[in-house]
Design a protein around this motif. Structure first.
Motif, PDB file in Angstrom:
ATOM      1  N   GLY A  44      -0.601   5.934   7.543  1.00 29.37           N
ATOM      2  CA  GLY A  44      -0.385   5.381   6.203  1.00 29.37           C
ATOM      3  C   GLY A  44      -1.118   4.063   5.997  1.00 29.37           C
ATOM      4  N   ARG A  45      -1.109   3.193   7.033  1.00 24.74           N
ATOM      5  CA  ARG A  45      -1.789   1.901   6.926  1.00 24.74           C
ATOM      6  C   ARG A  45      -3.297   2.087   6.799  1.00 24.74           C
ATOM      7  N   LYS A  46      -3.863   3.030   7.589  1.00 28.90           N
ATOM      8  CA  LYS A  46      -5.286   3.287   7.499  1.00 28.90           C
ATOM      9  C   LYS A  46      -5.674   3.814   6.125  1.00 28.90           C
ATOM     10  N   GLN A  48      -4.144   3.154   3.359  1.00 31.41           N
ATOM     11  CA  GLN A  48      -4.054   2.042   2.420  1.00 31.41           C
ATOM     12  C   GLN A  48      -5.293   1.156   2.490  1.00 31.41           C
ATOM     13  N   MET A  49      -5.786   0.889   3.725  1.00 30.42           N
ATOM     14  CA  MET A  49      -6.987   0.067   3.885  1.00 30.42           C
ATOM     15  C   MET A  49      -8.208   0.766   3.289  1.00 30.42           C
ATOM     16  N   ARG A  51      -8.179   2.828   0.775  1.00 26.22           N
ATOM     17  CA  ARG A  51      -8.057   2.728  -0.686  1.00 26.22           C
ATOM     18  C   ARG A  51      -8.475   1.340  -1.171  1.00 26.22           C
ATOM     19  N   GLU A  52      -8.106   0.295  -0.407  1.00 25.42           N
ATOM     20  CA  GLU A  52      -8.472  -1.074  -0.801  1.00 25.42           C
ATOM     21  C   GLU A  52      -9.982  -1.265  -0.748  1.00 25.42           C
TER      22      GLU A  52
END
Length: 263
Positions: A44-46, A48-49, A51-52
């Motif tokens: 999930g964190r990857k 999100q990064m 997408r940013e």
């Protein structure tokens, strides 16, 4: 029958002990596994990064689209280097270098390697811009380094105050350095060199058919130091008030008659 019973009991005991040890080892491994930190799922964190980063790229492309494809620097300055050429692959890293104007500009002059001994970092510098503008005084030589354009030359850089000169302004650089005081110095144009030594052509009175005449005589001198304009010579080589030839309208040799130009 009794011996068989004892052996059977011993075998049963050994099997029970082995089973107990296996159970204890299995329990110990389960405890160690339970005490190990649980690996966290970073999926999930990857995401999100990612997408940013994509959002940042989209914002840059939208800004470029609004500027009709023109790339603008974030601050005013001067392009000092370009690392890309037509038809060549784009290099990794910085493709263009920009010198900002927040701390003023830089004036660069080129000198020969022979002149390098007369200039060093920290010397006083004066810049005389073209077009009759006032000179910029009380400046300082920042650095003297080999030129990136011509390795036989050196670049002399001088930091300019903010707004002192417009980009691309040409001018003349004058560098001053306080040297030792010498009692006798002559213009470099008056100095002649022969076989590793130096001499001057001095004026000498000589009796002629029409009276006293001035002739050129040789006076050997020892040069202590010289620059592009003057040469310091040892005292005693010339008498006080002794005249010497710095320039002439035609070549003069030792013994030639001379006539001083009236001012």
């Amino acid at each position: 029958m009794l011996r068989d019973s004892v052996e059977a009991a011993q075998l049963a005991y050994d099997q029970a002990v082995e089973a107990r040890n296996n159970t204890l080892r299995s329990a110990a491994r389960q405890i160690e596994d339970a005490q190990r930190p649980q690996a966290q799922d970073s999926t999930g964190r990857k995401a999100q990064m990612d997408r940013e980063r994509q959002a940042l790229q989209v914002s840059r492309l939208e800004a470029l689209l609004q500027e009709s494809g023109i790339v603008r620097a974030p601050a005013a300055g001067t392009v000092t280097g370009i690392s890309v050429t037509v038809g060549a692959p784009t290099p990794e890293g910085t493709a263009m270098l920009l010198a900002g104007e927040a701390n003023g500009g830089v004036f660069t002059a080129q000198i020969s390697s022979e002149q390098a001994k007369y200039i060093s970092s920290g010397d006083e510098a004066i810049i005389k811009p073209g077009g009759g503008r006032d000179p910029l005084e009380e400046l300082t030589v920042e650095a003297v380094a080999p030129s990136a354009v011509d390795t036989s030359l050196l670049d002399v850089t001088v930091q300019l105050p903010e707004g002192a000169l417009a980009i691309g302004t040409a001018g003349e650089l004058e560098v001053r350095r306080r040297s030792q005081e010498y009692p006798c110095r002559v213009p470099l144009s008056a100095l002649h060199e022969e076989n590793g030594g130096y001499y001057l052509l001095v004026t000498q009175e000589k009796a002629g058919l029409l009276g006293t005449e001035l002739t050129a005589a040789r006076q050997d001198v020892t040069v202590i130091e010289k620059n592009d304009t003057y040469a310091a010579i040892e005292s005693g080589a010339l008498d006080w008030g002794q005249g010497f030839l710095a320039t002439s309208s035609k070549p003069i040799s030792v013994g030639d008659r001379i006539r001083l130009e009236e001012q």
